[in-house]
Scaffold this motif. Structure first.
Motif, PDB file in Angstrom:
ATOM      1  N   VAL A 283       0.819  -1.210   0.000  1.00 33.26           N
ATOM      2  CA  VAL A 283       0.000   0.000   0.000  1.00 33.26           C
ATOM      3  C   VAL A 283       0.855   1.264   0.000  1.00 33.26           C
ATOM      4  N   ARG A 284       1.974   1.242   0.702  1.00 37.13           N
ATOM      5  CA  ARG A 284       2.846   2.423   0.726  1.00 37.13           C
ATOM      6  C   ARG A 284       3.302   2.800  -0.679  1.00 37.13           C
ATOM      7  N   HIS A 285       3.491   1.780  -1.516  1.00 37.22           N
ATOM      8  CA  HIS A 285       3.926   2.032  -2.886  1.00 37.22           C
ATOM      9  C   HIS A 285       2.740   2.327  -3.797  1.00 37.22           C
ATOM     10  N   ALA A 286       1.673   1.558  -3.645  1.00 41.83           N
ATOM     11  CA  ALA A 286       0.540   1.652  -4.568  1.00 41.83           C
ATOM     12  C   ALA A 286      -0.419   2.791  -4.226  1.00 41.83           C
ATOM     13  N   ILE A 287      -0.554   3.134  -2.936  1.00 42.71           N
ATOM     14  CA  ILE A 287      -1.467   4.215  -2.516  1.00 42.71           C
ATOM     15  C   ILE A 287      -0.676   5.183  -1.624  1.00 42.71           C
ATOM     16  N   PRO A 288       0.256   5.937  -2.203  1.00 44.66           N
ATOM     17  CA  PRO A 288       1.074   6.847  -1.380  1.00 44.66           C
ATOM     18  C   PRO A 288       0.264   7.965  -0.737  1.00 44.66           C
ATOM     19  N   GLU A 289      -0.953   8.212  -1.265  1.00 43.94           N
ATOM     20  CA  GLU A 289      -1.792   9.274  -0.692  1.00 43.94           C
ATOM     21  C   GLU A 289      -2.354   8.892   0.676  1.00 43.94           C
ATOM     22  N   ALA A 290      -2.384   7.610   1.004  1.00 37.99           N
ATOM     23  CA  ALA A 290      -2.941   7.158   2.285  1.00 37.99           C
ATOM     24  C   ALA A 290      -1.972   7.431   3.424  1.00 37.99           C
ATOM     25  N   ASN A 291      -2.518   7.614   4.618  1.00 42.69           N
ATOM     26  CA  ASN A 291      -1.732   7.926   5.809  1.00 42.69           C
ATOM     27  C   ASN A 291      -1.298   6.628   6.501  1.00 42.69           C
ATOM     28  N   PRO A 292       0.007   6.288   6.493  1.00 42.56           N
ATOM     29  CA  PRO A 292       0.454   5.025   7.095  1.00 42.56           C
ATOM     30  C   PRO A 292       0.179   4.926   8.591  1.00 42.56           C
ATOM     31  N   SER A 293       0.149   6.060   9.287  1.00 47.83           N
ATOM     32  CA  SER A 293      -0.077   6.009  10.730  1.00 47.83           C
ATOM     33  C   SER A 293      -1.464   5.471  11.053  1.00 47.83           C
ATOM     34  N   LEU A 294      -2.385   5.580  10.097  1.00 48.63           N
ATOM     35  CA  LEU A 294      -3.726   5.055  10.323  1.00 48.63           C
ATOM     36  C   LEU A 294      -3.744   3.540  10.182  1.00 48.63           C
ATOM     37  N   TYR A 295      -3.368   3.034   8.998  1.00 47.33           N
ATOM     38  CA  TYR A 295      -3.536   1.601   8.775  1.00 47.33           C
ATOM     39  C   TYR A 295      -2.512   0.756   9.514  1.00 47.33           C
ATOM     40  N   ILE A 296      -1.301   1.278   9.739  1.00 46.36           N
ATOM     41  CA  ILE A 296      -0.317   0.516  10.512  1.00 46.36           C
ATOM     42  C   ILE A 296      -0.587   0.651  12.007  1.00 46.36           C
ATOM     43  N   GLY A 297      -0.872   1.876  12.452  1.00 44.90           N
ATOM     44  CA  GLY A 297      -1.138   2.098  13.873  1.00 44.90           C
ATOM     45  C   GLY A 297      -2.343   1.318  14.363  1.00 44.90           C
ATOM     46  N   MET A 298      -3.410   1.292  13.559  1.00 44.38           N
ATOM     47  CA  MET A 298      -4.617   0.577  13.964  1.00 44.38           C
ATOM     48  C   MET A 298      -4.396  -0.934  13.990  1.00 44.38           C
ATOM     49  N   SER A 299      -3.755  -1.469  12.956  1.00 43.45           N
ATOM     50  CA  SER A 299      -3.605  -2.928  12.874  1.00 43.45           C
ATOM     51  C   SER A 299      -2.623  -3.462  13.896  1.00 43.45           C
ATOM     52  N   LEU A 300      -1.453  -2.816  14.015  1.00 46.52           N
ATOM     53  CA  LEU A 300      -0.419  -3.336  14.906  1.00 46.52           C
ATOM     54  C   LEU A 300      -0.543  -2.815  16.333  1.00 46.52           C
ATOM     55  N   GLY A 301      -1.027  -1.587  16.487  1.00 46.16           N
ATOM     56  CA  GLY A 301      -1.100  -1.014  17.826  1.00 46.16           C
ATOM     57  C   GLY A 301      -2.384  -1.326  18.570  1.00 46.16           C
ATOM     58  N   LEU A 302      -3.415  -1.757  17.843  1.00 46.78           N
ATOM     59  CA  LEU A 302      -4.717  -1.962  18.487  1.00 46.78           C
ATOM     60  C   LEU A 302      -5.291  -3.360  18.213  1.00 46.78           C
ATOM     61  N   THR A 303      -5.499  -3.674  16.944  1.00 44.01           N
ATOM     62  CA  THR A 303      -6.181  -4.931  16.606  1.00 44.01           C
ATOM     63  C   THR A 303      -5.336  -6.150  16.924  1.00 44.01           C
ATOM     64  N   PHE A 304      -4.042  -6.099  16.603  1.00 38.98           N
ATOM     65  CA  PHE A 304      -3.182  -7.257  16.861  1.00 38.98           C
ATOM     66  C   PHE A 304      -3.135  -7.619  18.349  1.00 38.98           C
ATOM     67  N   PRO A 305      -2.862  -6.667  19.268  1.00 42.06           N
ATOM     68  CA  PRO A 305      -2.872  -7.029  20.695  1.00 42.06           C
ATOM     69  C   PRO A 305      -4.235  -7.539  21.156  1.00 42.06           C
ATOM     70  N   PHE A 306      -5.310  -6.920  20.654  1.00 43.01           N
ATOM     71  CA  PHE A 306      -6.648  -7.360  21.052  1.00 43.01           C
ATOM     72  C   PHE A 306      -6.876  -8.818  20.668  1.00 43.01           C
ATOM     73  N   ASN A 307      -6.527  -9.168  19.434  1.00 42.81           N
ATOM     74  CA  ASN A 307      -6.742 -10.536  18.971  1.00 42.81           C
ATOM     75  C   ASN A 307      -5.882 -11.544  19.726  1.00 42.81           C
ATOM     76  N   ILE A 308      -4.625 -11.188  19.980  1.00 42.22           N
ATOM     77  CA  ILE A 308      -3.725 -12.119  20.661  1.00 42.22           C
ATOM     78  C   ILE A 308      -4.174 -12.368  22.100  1.00 42.22           C
ATOM     79  N   LEU A 309      -4.559 -11.305  22.797  1.00 44.81           N
ATOM     80  CA  LEU A 309      -4.886 -11.429  24.218  1.00 44.81           C
ATOM     81  C   LEU A 309      -6.323 -11.890  24.472  1.00 44.81           C
TER      82      LEU A 309
END
Length: 324
Positions: A283-309
């Motif tokens: 996505v960083r290459h194909a959709i450079p207009e998107a904000n990485p802090s949104l899709y990376i922050g949400m998936s790794l900072g929120l959803t991943f810990p929730f699913n694991i725990l």
């Protein structure tokens, strides 16, 4: 509570705490990469050995069909919802992130089922591989449409969009995915003799390697939580409610089609997970207009810990109550 006391999960919690304390503890990137490849290789071998025993049955075909259906439905529904609150680029990027899958979440759920002696099909590793790419392809197509609309509205000549052939090649030849599928084929070909030969590697070492890798993931998750500061509460809610809704969609599909309890639990995990490696890289290459802090922050900072725990034991228990 029993799932939290699992050593691998406790190492993840320890990583979260160490990261929150801003400790200088870190796993060198090369070692983290090796651990990731090891886990995928071991998972592929396990799936191949199991498929050698079961063969390609109608139940296998139904489960794989469910996986493909979810890989299309989840990002499409996600984009429809997200585009009401976000610009088209961010909506497409987040929809792709949540429409694709997290291999580590899946591997952790497999270990969870193994530790409780709950049966599931070895073909589910193939289901994970099938769910990797559709969301990426859909996101790129959606972003291209948004780009064309903006250029048309501004009276500009259309610029060249990201070629779909390039995205397809990048998705299908990703090294991690190829390793998973290659190991699965080797497991199918070698069968029982291969299983005995590889048991010390793919079986005995698996739990320790997963614990080491989850320690690193805990550190990474803690450090990515900072990306969520100042973000819309609506987005944060989506990072938790979205996976639950996707898991419910998977459960409904499995119930209608008669998918077994163990396979359904893994499909729920796959539908609820969010990619934080493969999709962001594309996505960083194909959709450079998107904000990485949104899709990376949400998936790794929120959803991943929730699913694991919490998510994995929740999905497994719900699948057991509904389908068991």
């Amino acid at each position: 509570m029993q799932s939290i006391l699992d050593p691998a999960i406790l190492f993840f919690v320890f990583g979260l705490l160490a990261g929150a304390l801003r400790s200088n503890l870190e796993i060198p990137p090369q070692i983290a990469r090796f651990l990731s490849l090891y886990l995928l290789m071991a998972l592929g071998l396990k799936g191949g050995f199991a498929l050698h025993q079961s063969g390609l049955t109608s139940a296998v075909s139904v489960s794989l069909g469910c996986a493909v259906a979810l890989a299309v439905l989840v990002p499409w529904l996600g984009y429809k919802l997200l585009s009401r609150r976000l610009n088209g680029y961010d909506a497409a990027a987040i929809a792709a992130t949540y429409g694709s899958v997290s291999a580590v979440t899946f591997i952790t759920s497999v270990q969870y089922l193994d530790s409780r002696h709950l049966p599931y099909g070895g073909h589910m590793a193939a289901a994970m591989a099938l769910m990797e790419s559709p969301a990426i392809i859909m996101a790129v197509l959606l972003a291209n449409l948004v780009r064309q609309k903006e250029q048309k509205a501004a009276g500009q000549a259309a610029t060249r969009n990201t070629p779909l052939s390039h995205i397809l090649h990048e998705s299908m030849t990703d090294g991690a995915q190829l390793l998973l599928l290659g190991a699965m084929v080797i497991g199918i070909v070698t069968g029982e003799s291969g299983h005995h030969a590889m048991q010390p590697f793919a079986g005995d070492l698996f739990k320790g390697m997963l614990s080491f890798f989850l320690l690193d993931m805990g550190l990474q998750a803690a450090r990515n939580m900072g990306e969520l500061r100042g973000k819309s509460p609506w987005l944060l809610a989506y990072g938790l409610v979205g996976p639950l809704a996707h898991a419910c969609l998977a459960l409904a599909l499995c119930w209608v089609l008669g998918v077994s309890e163990g396979d359904a639990a893994l499909l729920m995990v796959l539908a609820a997970s969010a990619s934080y490696i493969a999709v962001p890289a594309v996505v960083r290459h194909a959709i450079p207009e998107a904000n990485p802090s949104l899709y990376i922050g949400m998936s790794l900072g929120l959803t991943f810990p929730f699913n694991i725990l919490l998510g994995i034991p929740l999905y497994v228990n719900v699948a057991h109550r509904v389908l068991g």
